[in-house]
Design a protein around this motif. Structure first.
Motif, PDB file in Angstrom:
ATOM      1  N   SER A 193      42.809  54.765  33.716  1.00 53.96           N
ATOM      2  CA  SER A 193      42.626  56.061  34.395  1.00 53.96           C
ATOM      3  C   SER A 193      42.037  55.874  35.791  1.00 53.96           C
ATOM      4  O   SER A 193      41.067  56.539  36.178  1.00 53.96           O
ATOM      5  N   LEU A 194      42.629  54.967  36.523  1.00 55.81           N
ATOM      6  CA  LEU A 194      42.098  54.631  37.844  1.00 55.81           C
ATOM      7  C   LEU A 194      42.179  55.803  38.806  1.00 55.81           C
ATOM      8  O   LEU A 194      43.123  56.605  38.756  1.00 55.81           O
ATOM      9  N   LYS A 195      41.179  55.873  39.675  1.00 57.31           N
ATOM     10  CA  LYS A 195      41.073  56.935  40.669  1.00 57.31           C
ATOM     11  C   LYS A 195      41.048  56.322  42.064  1.00 57.31           C
ATOM     12  O   LYS A 195      40.656  55.153  42.219  1.00 57.31           O
ATOM     13  N   PRO A 196      41.416  57.080  43.079  1.00 58.17           N
ATOM     14  CA  PRO A 196      41.358  56.541  44.451  1.00 58.17           C
ATOM     15  C   PRO A 196      39.975  56.013  44.812  1.00 58.17           C
ATOM     16  O   PRO A 196      39.874  55.028  45.556  1.00 58.17           O
ATOM     17  N   GLU A 197      38.931  56.622  44.283  1.00 61.34           N
ATOM     18  CA  GLU A 197      37.582  56.154  44.597  1.00 61.34           C
ATOM     19  C   GLU A 197      37.227  54.830  43.928  1.00 61.34           C
ATOM     20  O   GLU A 197      36.158  54.274  44.185  1.00 61.34           O
ATOM     21  N   ASP A 198      38.106  54.316  43.089  1.00 59.98           N
ATOM     22  CA  ASP A 198      37.911  52.980  42.519  1.00 59.98           C
ATOM     23  C   ASP A 198      38.404  51.890  43.466  1.00 59.98           C
ATOM     24  O   ASP A 198      38.214  50.700  43.195  1.00 59.98           O
ATOM     25  N   THR A 199      39.025  52.285  44.556  1.00 60.20           N
ATOM     26  CA  THR A 199      39.513  51.313  45.536  1.00 60.20           C
ATOM     27  C   THR A 199      38.369  50.505  46.117  1.00 60.20           C
ATOM     28  O   THR A 199      37.390  51.074  46.622  1.00 60.20           O
ATOM     29  N   ALA A 200      38.482  49.188  46.022  1.00 63.71           N
ATOM     30  CA  ALA A 200      37.412  48.298  46.484  1.00 63.71           C
ATOM     31  C   ALA A 200      37.846  46.858  46.270  1.00 63.71           C
ATOM     32  O   ALA A 200      38.861  46.596  45.617  1.00 63.71           O
ATOM     33  N   VAL A 201      37.058  45.945  46.805  1.00 64.89           N
ATOM     34  CA  VAL A 201      37.173  44.540  46.434  1.00 64.89           C
ATOM     35  C   VAL A 201      36.264  44.326  45.227  1.00 64.89           C
ATOM     36  O   VAL A 201      35.080  44.700  45.263  1.00 64.89           O
ATOM     37  N   TYR A 202      36.817  43.756  44.190  1.00 62.97           N
ATOM     38  CA  TYR A 202      36.079  43.539  42.949  1.00 62.97           C
ATOM     39  C   TYR A 202      35.697  42.061  42.842  1.00 62.97           C
ATOM     40  O   TYR A 202      36.540  41.174  43.047  1.00 62.97           O
ATOM     41  N   TYR A 203      34.430  41.824  42.509  1.00 60.17           N
ATOM     42  CA  TYR A 203      33.893  40.477  42.403  1.00 60.17           C
ATOM     43  C   TYR A 203      33.347  40.246  41.000  1.00 60.17           C
ATOM     44  O   TYR A 203      32.733  41.146  40.417  1.00 60.17           O
ATOM     45  N   CYS A 204      33.532  39.037  40.503  1.00 59.73           N
ATOM     46  CA  CYS A 204      32.849  38.680  39.266  1.00 59.73           C
ATOM     47  C   CYS A 204      31.621  37.848  39.611  1.00 59.73           C
ATOM     48  O   CYS A 204      31.569  37.185  40.649  1.00 59.73           O
ATOM     49  N   GLN A 205      30.656  37.915  38.721  1.00 52.79           N
ATOM     50  CA  GLN A 205      29.372  37.253  38.935  1.00 52.79           C
ATOM     51  C   GLN A 205      28.927  36.608  37.633  1.00 52.79           C
ATOM     52  O   GLN A 205      29.043  37.191  36.559  1.00 52.79           O
ATOM     53  N   LEU A 206      28.431  35.383  37.751  1.00 50.22           N
ATOM     54  CA  LEU A 206      27.935  34.640  36.604  1.00 50.22           C
ATOM     55  C   LEU A 206      26.670  33.908  37.023  1.00 50.22           C
ATOM     56  O   LEU A 206      26.746  33.014  37.867  1.00 50.22           O
ATOM     57  N   SER A 207      25.554  34.367  36.483  1.00 49.34           N
ATOM     58  CA  SER A 207      24.261  33.707  36.735  1.00 49.34           C
ATOM     59  C   SER A 207      24.012  33.460  38.218  1.00 49.34           C
ATOM     60  O   SER A 207      23.541  32.387  38.600  1.00 49.34           O
ATOM     61  N   GLY A 208      24.355  34.428  39.038  1.00 48.59           N
ATOM     62  CA  GLY A 208      24.096  34.327  40.469  1.00 48.59           C
ATOM     63  C   GLY A 208      25.216  33.735  41.282  1.00 48.59           C
ATOM     64  O   GLY A 208      25.164  33.742  42.514  1.00 48.59           O
ATOM     65  N   TRP A 209      26.239  33.229  40.607  1.00 47.93           N
ATOM     66  CA  TRP A 209      27.398  32.706  41.319  1.00 47.93           C
ATOM     67  C   TRP A 209      28.447  33.811  41.447  1.00 47.93           C
ATOM     68  O   TRP A 209      28.595  34.629  40.549  1.00 47.93           O
ATOM     69  N   TRP A 210      29.202  33.778  42.566  1.00 45.86           N
ATOM     70  CA  TRP A 210      30.172  34.836  42.846  1.00 45.86           C
ATOM     71  C   TRP A 210      31.566  34.287  43.061  1.00 45.86           C
ATOM     72  O   TRP A 210      31.736  33.195  43.608  1.00 45.86           O
ATOM     73  N   GLY A 211      32.555  35.068  42.644  1.00 48.03           N
ATOM     74  CA  GLY A 211      33.924  34.757  42.984  1.00 48.03           C
ATOM     75  C   GLY A 211      34.245  35.242  44.388  1.00 48.03           C
ATOM     76  O   GLY A 211      33.401  35.841  45.066  1.00 48.03           O
ATOM     77  N   GLN A 212      35.478  35.020  44.801  1.00 45.48           N
ATOM     78  CA  GLN A 212      35.876  35.372  46.170  1.00 45.48           C
ATOM     79  C   GLN A 212      36.338  36.819  46.289  1.00 45.48           C
ATOM     80  O   GLN A 212      36.477  37.333  47.388  1.00 45.48           O
ATOM     81  N   GLY A 213      36.559  37.463  45.155  1.00 44.49           N
ATOM     82  CA  GLY A 213      36.946  38.876  45.151  1.00 44.49           C
ATOM     83  C   GLY A 213      38.444  39.084  45.043  1.00 44.49           C
ATOM     84  O   GLY A 213      39.243  38.239  45.454  1.00 44.49           O
ATOM     85  N   THR A 214      38.815  40.223  44.485  1.00 42.62           N
ATOM     86  CA  THR A 214      40.214  40.612  44.393  1.00 42.62           C
ATOM     87  C   THR A 214      40.319  42.092  44.751  1.00 42.62           C
ATOM     88  O   THR A 214      39.502  42.906  44.303  1.00 42.62           O
ATOM     89  N   GLN A 215      41.305  42.431  45.566  1.00 43.33           N
ATOM     90  CA  GLN A 215      41.437  43.791  46.074  1.00 43.33           C
ATOM     91  C   GLN A 215      42.117  44.683  45.039  1.00 43.33           C
ATOM     92  O   GLN A 215      43.170  44.332  44.491  1.00 43.33           O
ATOM     93  N   VAL A 216      41.526  45.829  44.812  1.00 40.95           N
ATOM     94  CA  VAL A 216      42.133  46.870  43.988  1.00 40.95           C
ATOM     95  C   VAL A 216      42.307  48.105  44.852  1.00 40.95           C
ATOM     96  O   VAL A 216      41.333  48.594  45.441  1.00 40.95           O
ATOM     97  N   THR A 217      43.526  48.576  44.948  1.00 41.79           N
ATOM     98  CA  THR A 217      43.825  49.765  45.733  1.00 41.79           C
ATOM     99  C   THR A 217      44.499  50.794  44.835  1.00 41.79           C
ATOM    100  O   THR A 217      45.518  50.501  44.208  1.00 41.79           O
ATOM    101  N   VAL A 218      43.906  51.971  44.771  1.00 44.31           N
ATOM    102  CA  VAL A 218      44.449  53.055  43.957  1.00 44.31           C
ATOM    103  C   VAL A 218      44.946  54.142  44.911  1.00 44.31           C
ATOM    104  O   VAL A 218      44.156  54.803  45.585  1.00 44.31           O
ATOM    105  N   SER A 219      46.252  54.280  44.971  1.00 40.77           N
ATOM    106  CA  SER A 219      46.841  55.210  45.935  1.00 40.77           C
ATOM    107  C   SER A 219      48.231  55.597  45.487  1.00 40.77           C
ATOM    108  O   SER A 219      48.950  54.806  44.880  1.00 40.77           O
ATOM    109  N   SER A 220      48.612  56.821  45.823  1.00 40.96           N
ATOM    110  CA  SER A 220      49.972  57.267  45.536  1.00 40.96           C
ATOM    111  C   SER A 220      50.868  57.045  46.743  1.00 40.96           C
ATOM    112  O   SER A 220      52.058  57.341  46.698  1.00 40.96           O
TER     113      SER A 220
END
Length: 111
Positions: free
Chosen positions: A84-111
């Protein structure tokens, strides 16, 4: 050294679904604090969902009931199922593990 690799982002229409993956090397997700964060343009990075070492899950109020965080310990991979994604969910999403971060993946919700 811990490395985190996110995947699964992309462009989706409002109401659609995506599943993000975060594969880890160098440290196990098991028994460690881990989670997903996101950062929209012009905004601060915010926590979306997390799992404590005991396995308890926590969600941001804005995504509760729509997003689900999970971990496959055999694959050492963490997931974020987003429905049920919404336009306001648009962002770069990062995972985190014990202080370490991934590089991110873009999520864009748009018609």
């Amino acid at each position: 050294q811990v490395q985190l690799q996110e995947s699964g982002g992309g462009l989706v229409q409002p109401g659609g679904s995506l599943r993000l993956s975060c594969a880890a090397s160098g440290r196990s997700f098991r028994f460690n604090t881990r989670g997903w964060y996101r950062q929209a343009p012009g905004k601060q990075r915010e926590s979306v969902a997390s799992i404590t070492p005991s396995g308890s899950t926590n969600y941001a109020r804005s995504v509760e009931g729509r997003f689900t965080i999970s971990t496959d310990t055999a694959k050492n991979t963490m997931y974020l199922q987003m429905n049920s994604l919404k336009p306001e969910d648009t962002a770069v999403y990062y995972c985190q593990l014990s202080g370490w971060w991934g590089q991110g993946t873009q999520v864009t919700v748009s018609s």
